[in-house]
Design a protein around this motif. Structure first.
Motif, PDB file in Angstrom:
ATOM      1  N   ASP A 100      18.589 -81.635 -40.146  1.00 47.89           N
ATOM      2  CA  ASP A 100      17.191 -81.545 -40.576  1.00 47.89           C
ATOM      3  C   ASP A 100      17.066 -81.318 -42.078  1.00 47.89           C
ATOM      4  N   GLY A 101      18.166 -81.457 -42.817  1.00 47.74           N
ATOM      5  CA  GLY A 101      18.117 -81.282 -44.261  1.00 47.74           C
ATOM      6  C   GLY A 101      18.217 -79.843 -44.723  1.00 47.74           C
ATOM      7  N   LEU A 102      18.438 -78.916 -43.801  1.00 48.03           N
ATOM      8  CA  LEU A 102      18.505 -77.506 -44.170  1.00 48.03           C
ATOM      9  C   LEU A 102      19.609 -77.232 -45.189  1.00 48.03           C
ATOM     10  N   ALA A 103      20.776 -77.808 -44.978  1.00 50.05           N
ATOM     11  CA  ALA A 103      21.899 -77.543 -45.887  1.00 50.05           C
ATOM     12  C   ALA A 103      21.534 -77.893 -47.328  1.00 50.05           C
ATOM     13  N   ASP A 104      20.879 -79.016 -47.529  1.00 49.62           N
ATOM     14  CA  ASP A 104      20.474 -79.406 -48.884  1.00 49.62           C
ATOM     15  C   ASP A 104      19.448 -78.433 -49.462  1.00 49.62           C
ATOM     16  N   LYS A 105      18.530 -77.984 -48.631  1.00 50.48           N
ATOM     17  CA  LYS A 105      17.527 -77.019 -49.097  1.00 50.48           C
ATOM     18  C   LYS A 105      18.177 -75.689 -49.468  1.00 50.48           C
ATOM     19  N   LEU A 106      19.155 -75.261 -48.663  1.00 48.74           N
ATOM     20  CA  LEU A 106      19.847 -74.009 -48.961  1.00 48.74           C
ATOM     21  C   LEU A 106      20.637 -74.103 -50.269  1.00 48.74           C
TER      22      LEU A 106
ATOM     23  N   VAL B 239      27.214 -73.139 -41.226  1.00 45.83           N
ATOM     24  CA  VAL B 239      26.014 -73.322 -42.050  1.00 45.83           C
ATOM     25  C   VAL B 239      26.382 -73.202 -43.526  1.00 45.83           C
ATOM     26  N   ALA B 240      27.151 -72.177 -43.848  1.00 44.04           N
ATOM     27  CA  ALA B 240      27.523 -71.925 -45.241  1.00 44.04           C
ATOM     28  C   ALA B 240      28.373 -73.054 -45.818  1.00 44.04           C
ATOM     29  N   GLU B 241      29.312 -73.548 -45.064  1.00 42.96           N
ATOM     30  CA  GLU B 241      30.147 -74.648 -45.557  1.00 42.96           C
ATOM     31  C   GLU B 241      29.307 -75.882 -45.851  1.00 42.96           C
ATOM     32  N   ALA B 242      28.363 -76.183 -44.988  1.00 39.73           N
ATOM     33  CA  ALA B 242      27.508 -77.352 -45.192  1.00 39.73           C
ATOM     34  C   ALA B 242      26.616 -77.189 -46.414  1.00 39.73           C
ATOM     35  N   ALA B 243      26.245 -75.950 -46.718  1.00 43.09           N
ATOM     36  CA  ALA B 243      25.311 -75.687 -47.822  1.00 43.09           C
ATOM     37  C   ALA B 243      25.997 -75.206 -49.100  1.00 43.09           C
ATOM     38  N   GLY B 244      27.324 -75.150 -49.109  1.00 37.21           N
ATOM     39  CA  GLY B 244      28.029 -74.687 -50.301  1.00 37.21           C
ATOM     40  C   GLY B 244      27.793 -73.213 -50.598  1.00 37.21           C
ATOM     41  N   ILE B 245      27.620 -72.403 -49.564  1.00 26.28           N
ATOM     42  CA  ILE B 245      27.354 -70.973 -49.715  1.00 26.28           C
ATOM     43  C   ILE B 245      28.657 -70.203 -49.524  1.00 26.28           C
ATOM     44  N   ASP B 246      28.957 -69.318 -50.460  1.00 25.44           N
ATOM     45  CA  ASP B 246      30.130 -68.463 -50.357  1.00 25.44           C
ATOM     46  C   ASP B 246      29.804 -67.317 -49.404  1.00 25.44           C
ATOM     47  N   VAL B 247      30.615 -67.157 -48.359  1.00 35.03           N
ATOM     48  CA  VAL B 247      30.445 -66.058 -47.406  1.00 35.03           C
ATOM     49  C   VAL B 247      31.678 -65.179 -47.489  1.00 35.03           C
TER      50      VAL B 247
END
Length: 183
Positions: free
Chosen positions: A40-46, A74-82
């Protein structure tokens, strides 16, 4: 007293944490492999928000076994460091983020690029919170406790419940969208 951001900086990556798990590792990795991020494009928005997450967790926790792999996906798809902080290694952090007075985990702390804490998410229903949709993980945790004595049954149960794993992910994504900013 350390800040939440300092705990983040000292924490190990969620990938390393999951690889090092000594309890419920197979089950957690199965959830990770089976979970599919909504298209749904969430990763790009994040990505545009430049966030990072700190998971307060332990590998023996049934809720964490289900939720941490979804957070990772979710984090991997959005480039978020966890990063991960172990709840029992230093209770000062979890004691700042109690749910109903208890040390319920996992707790996901959400930070902006500057290290400001934007919010948190957890699987346990906060008292008097009608907006939380986190009752499902608690319900499933009861099933985990009943099956915990026989790990093989537990693993087979979660192979059958992959659709419920998708629900956990949707609940976390819904919380991100509704509670912290408009996406």
């Amino acid at each position: 007293m350390k800040t939440e951001q300092q705990y983040f900086e000292e924490g190990k990556s969620i990938q390393t944490y999951m690889n090092d798990m000594s309890t419920l590792k197979e089950e957690s990795l199965a959830v990770y492999e089976q979970f599919q991020l909504p298209k749904d494009g969430l990763a790009d928005k994040l990505k545009a928000h430049k966030l990072h997450f700190l998971a307060i967790t332990e590998d023996w926790c049934g809720d964490a076994m289900m939720i941490n792999p979804i957070i990772r996906k979710v984090a991997e798809a959005a480039g978020i460091d966890v990063r991960v902080a172990l709840r029992d290694a230093d209770t000062e952090l979890i004691d700042r983020h109690l749910t109903n007075g208890g040390r319920a985990i996992p707790i996901i702390l959400i930070f902006n690029n500057e290290g400001t804490l934007l919010g948190k998410w957890g699987p346990v229903l906060p008292k008097f919170s009608k907006s939380s949709m986190s009752f499902v993980p608690r319900f499933l945790q009861k099933k985990i406790l009943r099956l915990k004595k026989n790990k093989k049954k537990l693993f087979l149960r979660y192979e059958q419940d992959i659709k419920k794993n998708q629900l956990f992910g949707r609940m976390f994504i819904t919380a991100l969208k509704k509670q912290y900013w408009q996406l």
